[in-house]
Design a protein around this motif. Structure first.
Motif, PDB file in Angstrom:
ATOM      1  N   ARG A  49       0.857  -1.186   0.000  1.00  0.00           N
ATOM      2  CA  ARG A  49       0.000   0.000   0.000  1.00  0.00           C
ATOM      3  C   ARG A  49       0.892   1.234   0.000  1.00  0.00           C
ATOM      4  O   ARG A  49       1.827   1.353   0.797  1.00  0.00           O
ATOM      5  N   PHE A  50       0.599   2.155  -0.925  1.00  0.00           N
ATOM      6  CA  PHE A  50       1.409   3.353  -1.081  1.00  0.00           C
ATOM      7  C   PHE A  50       0.517   4.590  -0.938  1.00  0.00           C
ATOM      8  O   PHE A  50      -0.662   4.571  -1.326  1.00  0.00           O
ATOM      9  N   GLU A  51       1.091   5.661  -0.399  1.00  0.00           N
ATOM     10  CA  GLU A  51       0.344   6.895  -0.192  1.00  0.00           C
ATOM     11  C   GLU A  51       0.094   7.604  -1.523  1.00  0.00           C
ATOM     12  O   GLU A  51       0.743   7.332  -2.535  1.00  0.00           O
ATOM     13  N   TRP A  52      -0.825   8.570  -1.494  1.00  0.00           N
ATOM     14  CA  TRP A  52      -1.258   9.251  -2.710  1.00  0.00           C
ATOM     15  C   TRP A  52      -0.142  10.042  -3.377  1.00  0.00           C
ATOM     16  O   TRP A  52      -0.186  10.298  -4.578  1.00  0.00           O
ATOM     17  N   TYR A  53       0.871  10.453  -2.602  1.00  0.00           N
ATOM     18  CA  TYR A  53       1.954  11.260  -3.151  1.00  0.00           C
ATOM     19  C   TYR A  53       3.098  10.401  -3.709  1.00  0.00           C
ATOM     20  O   TYR A  53       4.188  10.903  -4.005  1.00  0.00           O
ATOM     21  N   THR A  54       2.872   9.118  -3.888  1.00  0.00           N
ATOM     22  CA  THR A  54       3.906   8.228  -4.421  1.00  0.00           C
ATOM     23  C   THR A  54       4.251   8.610  -5.867  1.00  0.00           C
ATOM     24  O   THR A  54       3.364   8.865  -6.682  1.00  0.00           O
ATOM     25  N   PRO A  56      -4.224   7.043  -8.194  1.00  0.00           N
ATOM     26  CA  PRO A  56      -4.694   6.067  -7.215  1.00  0.00           C
ATOM     27  C   PRO A  56      -5.381   4.890  -7.893  1.00  0.00           C
ATOM     28  O   PRO A  56      -5.846   4.974  -9.028  1.00  0.00           O
ATOM     29  N   LEU A  95      -2.700   1.930  -4.386  1.00  0.00           N
ATOM     30  CA  LEU A  95      -2.256   3.305  -4.205  1.00  0.00           C
ATOM     31  C   LEU A  95      -3.427   4.104  -3.636  1.00  0.00           C
ATOM     32  O   LEU A  95      -4.464   4.270  -4.284  1.00  0.00           O
ATOM     33  N   ILE A  96      -3.264   4.567  -2.412  1.00  0.00           N
ATOM     34  CA  ILE A  96      -4.349   5.221  -1.665  1.00  0.00           C
ATOM     35  C   ILE A  96      -4.683   6.574  -2.299  1.00  0.00           C
ATOM     36  O   ILE A  96      -3.783   7.374  -2.574  1.00  0.00           O
ATOM     37  N   TYR A 112      -5.978  10.498  -2.603  1.00  0.00           N
ATOM     38  CA  TYR A 112      -5.917  11.678  -1.743  1.00  0.00           C
ATOM     39  C   TYR A 112      -7.317  12.033  -1.228  1.00  0.00           C
ATOM     40  O   TYR A 112      -8.280  12.063  -2.005  1.00  0.00           O
TER      41      TYR A 112
END
Length: 396
Positions: free
Chosen positions: A301-306, A365, A386-387, A389
């Motif tokens: 799982r990766f944050e939106w700013y990846t 995302p 990918l989460i 925002y």
């Protein structure tokens, strides 16, 4: 006592008479010679000041079709706003199956088959006629066929990627998988439904339209929240035009008991002593790579700013010039793909990356799947989420 003409007078009178007759003849001869003969002018063939075409009209319909939809396109001036007559007949036959009228004001033309029932397999023609002219003018026609192949879903299998091998169960912690199906005998635009359930819970569902008469397709399945599937039994149901259906029961996290080989099974050839078999570890998904090529911050799982995500695997038995291919999918749809050639030692990490662009500074995302295929034989699959925002709501 009567007067008698002398010989001289008689000759002179005869000359005057002959001169008069000749003058009259000459007077009327030019009039007769200059009168033209009547000429024949052929009657022109009837014409129509426009053309009708049928862009993207279906040329083949499935056996269960009960109607034909056309979208005629008119080029030219439509005369007097009068409709034209259309007729549905077997190709090369004048047997009337249906008829009606059409004009540009009605846009689409829906032609129903007799009694709303399917037509036998074969070729048929829709002809357009201008009936306000004598004889009637055939101004356009479209020929189509009814296929002799029945609607069928001919196969349904599981896979961890659209291009990966078929499998009969899903490993534990699977987040993203595919249903691969084959079909034939469909109408263009045929509706196709797929749903996967765990008991009463719906895991995923999808409705699409199929364009080709036959082929292979894939349906991506994953939970909307990106959570891995629970270990349990699942049911996949497919339906094509409500006519053909297939069902598949599979398990997550529990490998089925293998079927013992039969006595006639052919053993696989053993590797030669002079070559090492190609073997690879399970693939990893990571935020980066260390200097030695090992994954840095492997995660799912990766944050939106990846801005970048890596996929890779440590393999042995590599040879110089060996090819590899990476295909990336977002929410089940192809996203991008890359190719490469191995140029290192016999052992090492084969990797690829998904990176941002100037127009898209952060990766979009969604649920991603990547398949890493090495030497056209070894296929590895990874999945990550990918989460998106979430804009914060100010406190009141």
């Amino acid at each position: 006592m009567g007067h008698s003409l002398s010989g001289h007078e008689l000759k002179h009178s005869l000359h005057r008479f002959l001169y008069g007759v000749l003058s009259v003849s000459i007077l009327f001869m030019p009039a007769c010679a200059l009168t033209p003969l009547p000429s024949y002018t052929p009657t022109p063939s009837p014409t129509f000041p426009l053309t009708i075409t049928f862009p993207q009209a279906p040329t083949a319909l499935c056996q269960v079709a009960t109607q034909l939809q056309l979208r005629p396109r008119v080029t030219g001036a439509w005369p007097n706003a009068n409709p034209v007559t259309w007729e549905l007949t077997p190709h090369g036959d004048r047997q009337m199956l249906n008829q009606g009228t059409w004009s540009p004001e009605t846009a689409d033309l829906l032609i129903t088959f007799p009694n709303g029932t399917p037509l036998p397999p074969g070729e048929y023609t829709v002809s357009f006629h201008a009936d306000d002219r004598s004889p009637s003018v055939n101004i356009a026609q479209h020929t189509f066929s009814i296929m002799d192949t029945p609607i069928q879903l001919t196969g349904l299998t599981l896979a961890l990627s659209p291009t990966g091998p078929n499998i009969n169960y899903l490993p534990a912690d699977t987040q993203h998988f595919y249903l691969r199906y084959t079909y034939q005998g469909i109408c263009p635009g045929a509706p196709f439904w797929a749903v996967v359930r765990r008991g009463e819970e719906t895991i995923c569902k999808q409705t699409i339209s199929l364009d080709s008469e036959q082929g292979t397709g894939v349906v991506a399945c994953y939970r909307a929240d990106g959570v891995a599937l629970a270990e349990d039994t699942y049911q996949a149901d497919l339906s094509l035009m409500g006519e053909a259906k297939l069902h598949l029961t599979f398990k997550v996290g529990q490998e089925p008991t293998p079927t013992p080989p039969t006595a006639t099974a052919t053993p696989l050839p053993s590797p030669t002593a002079t070559s090492l078999p190609l073997t690879c570890e399970p693939s990893f998904i990571a935020a980066g790579l260390n200097a030695d090529g090992t994954p840095y911050l492997p995660q799912e799982r990766f944050e939106w700013y990846t801005q970048i995500v890596y996929v890779g695997s440590y393999c042995t038995g590599l040879t110089t010039g060996m090819s590899w291919e990476a295909r990336w999918y977002r929410n089940g749809e192809p996203f991008t793909q890359t190719y490469g050639i191995w140029a290192g030692d016999t052992g090492g990490i084969v990797w690829d990356r998904l990176i941002n662009t100037p127009k898209q500074p952060f990766l979009m995302p969604g649920t991603y799947t990547v398949s890493l295929t090495i030497a056209h034989t070894t296929s590895l699959t990874g999945t990550f989420y990918l989460i998106p925002y979430v804009r914060s709501t100010p406190s009141p």
